[in-house]
Design a protein around this motif. Structure first.
Motif, PDB file in Angstrom:
ATOM      1  N   GLU A 101       0.808  -1.225   0.000  1.00 32.52           N
ATOM      2  CA  GLU A 101       0.000   0.000   0.000  1.00 32.52           C
ATOM      3  C   GLU A 101       0.839   1.272   0.000  1.00 32.52           C
ATOM      4  O   GLU A 101       0.304   2.376   0.031  1.00 32.52           O
ATOM      5  N   GLY A 102       2.158   1.115   0.009  1.00 32.29           N
ATOM      6  CA  GLY A 102       3.033   2.286   0.003  1.00 32.29           C
ATOM      7  C   GLY A 102       3.179   2.954   1.352  1.00 32.29           C
ATOM      8  O   GLY A 102       3.599   4.115   1.428  1.00 32.29           O
ATOM      9  N   GLN A 103       2.861   2.233   2.413  1.00 29.90           N
ATOM     10  CA  GLN A 103       2.994   2.809   3.749  1.00 29.90           C
ATOM     11  C   GLN A 103       4.383   2.607   4.340  1.00 29.90           C
ATOM     12  O   GLN A 103       4.672   3.121   5.425  1.00 29.90           O
ATOM     13  N   LEU A 104       5.232   1.861   3.641  1.00 26.75           N
ATOM     14  CA  LEU A 104       6.601   1.639   4.082  1.00 26.75           C
ATOM     15  C   LEU A 104       7.564   2.097   2.998  1.00 26.75           C
ATOM     16  O   LEU A 104       7.264   2.043   1.811  1.00 26.75           O
ATOM     17  N   THR A 122       6.034   5.637   6.123  1.00 26.89           N
ATOM     18  CA  THR A 122       5.874   6.916   5.449  1.00 26.89           C
ATOM     19  C   THR A 122       4.874   7.764   6.226  1.00 26.89           C
ATOM     20  O   THR A 122       4.122   7.269   7.053  1.00 26.89           O
ATOM     21  N   ASP A 123       4.883   9.057   5.961  1.00 23.59           N
ATOM     22  CA  ASP A 123       3.971   9.974   6.645  1.00 23.59           C
ATOM     23  C   ASP A 123       2.629   9.949   5.927  1.00 23.59           C
ATOM     24  O   ASP A 123       2.465  10.539   4.859  1.00 23.59           O
ATOM     25  N   THR A 124       1.675   9.234   6.499  1.00 22.68           N
ATOM     26  CA  THR A 124       0.359   9.058   5.888  1.00 22.68           C
ATOM     27  C   THR A 124      -0.727   9.452   6.885  1.00 22.68           C
ATOM     28  O   THR A 124      -0.483   9.510   8.102  1.00 22.68           O
ATOM     29  N   PRO A 125      -1.952   9.700   6.417  1.00 23.12           N
ATOM     30  CA  PRO A 125      -3.058   9.939   7.344  1.00 23.12           C
ATOM     31  C   PRO A 125      -3.255   8.776   8.322  1.00 23.12           C
ATOM     32  O   PRO A 125      -3.606   8.999   9.489  1.00 23.12           O
ATOM     33  N   ALA A 126      -3.043   7.545   7.853  1.00 19.77           N
ATOM     34  CA  ALA A 126      -3.197   6.384   8.727  1.00 19.77           C
ATOM     35  C   ALA A 126      -2.195   6.437   9.875  1.00 19.77           C
ATOM     36  O   ALA A 126      -2.533   6.126  11.029  1.00 19.77           O
ATOM     37  N   ARG A 127      -0.974   6.839   9.564  1.00 15.53           N
ATOM     38  CA  ARG A 127       0.041   6.935  10.620  1.00 15.53           C
ATOM     39  C   ARG A 127      -0.322   8.027  11.620  1.00 15.53           C
ATOM     40  O   ARG A 127      -0.184   7.842  12.834  1.00 15.53           O
TER      41      ARG A 127
END
Length: 204
Positions: A101-104, A122-127
């Motif tokens: 998902e591109g979160q890493l 990565t800096d995401t809304p989920a994080r």
């Protein structure tokens, strides 16, 4: 986002350079999945048995897999059995999902040529959502993080969890993590004993 995803994000952010035991984290992630299923009424507990309930549409792929894997017939599955079955390799599955998902991302360390790149979030809304939940000292997330080996308590206070089903799951998670640690210690002792025998009385 889901509780297991928030938990993994918190675990990666709060690891502080030490490695969490992957097996412990997998067990706790399975517990987090079950708590979310209870919260969505996809399951309920009868004693320590997980009884399937309302089957909602679950947008999260891994949590949907968890719901689909619930035992459908009596005597159903105990919470303990669920943790060990569902938890097998679960941390790796979530990490793979994050990567897809591109979160890493890979953190390149050019000044350390003999060390492998480190995987970071990565800096995401989920994080940011997971971080907000953590800084708000949300009780269930805090209790799960503590079970995984992260110190989530504030001033030594225990997380204030009042739901009886959630308390049952959290107790089973703690028991499973302790059981896994005892097994690791047993294997380490056996290996040390074998090494001593192999070296012989002269230490060869």
């Amino acid at each position: 986002m889901t509780t297991p995803r928030d938990l993994l994000i918190v675990a990666m952010d709060r690891e502080s350079g030490r490695s969490l035991e992957r097996g412990d984290l997998s067990l706790v992630l399975a517990g987090a999945e079950l708590i979310d299923l209870l919260g969505s009424e996809a399951a309920r507990l009868e004693g320590d048995r997980i009884v399937p309930g309302y089957r909602p549409a679950i947008p999260d792929r891994l949590l949907d897999q968890a719901a689909s894997s619930l035992a459908q017939e009596a005597p159903y599955e105990s919470v303990d059995d669920w943790l060990w079955r569902r938890g097998h390799g679960l941390a790796a599955a979530y990490l793979a999902a994050f990567e897809d998902e591109g979160q890493l991302t890979r953190e390149h360390r050019r000044w350390r040529p003999f060390r492998s790149d480190r995987t970071v979030l990565t800096d995401t809304p989920a994080r940011r959502q997971a971080t907000d939940r953590w800084t708000a000292h949300e009780s269930v997330l805090t209790a799960l993080a503590t079970a995984a080996g992260l110190d989530g308590t504030q001033n030594g206070d225990e997380p204030d969890v009042t739901d009886e089903a959630v308390i049952t799951v959290l107790a089973a998670v703690h028991d499973a993590v302790r059981e896994l640690e005892a097994e690791r210690q047993r294997r380490a002792l056996e290996k040390a004993a074998f090494d001593n025998v192999w070296r012989g009385p002269d230490g060869i």
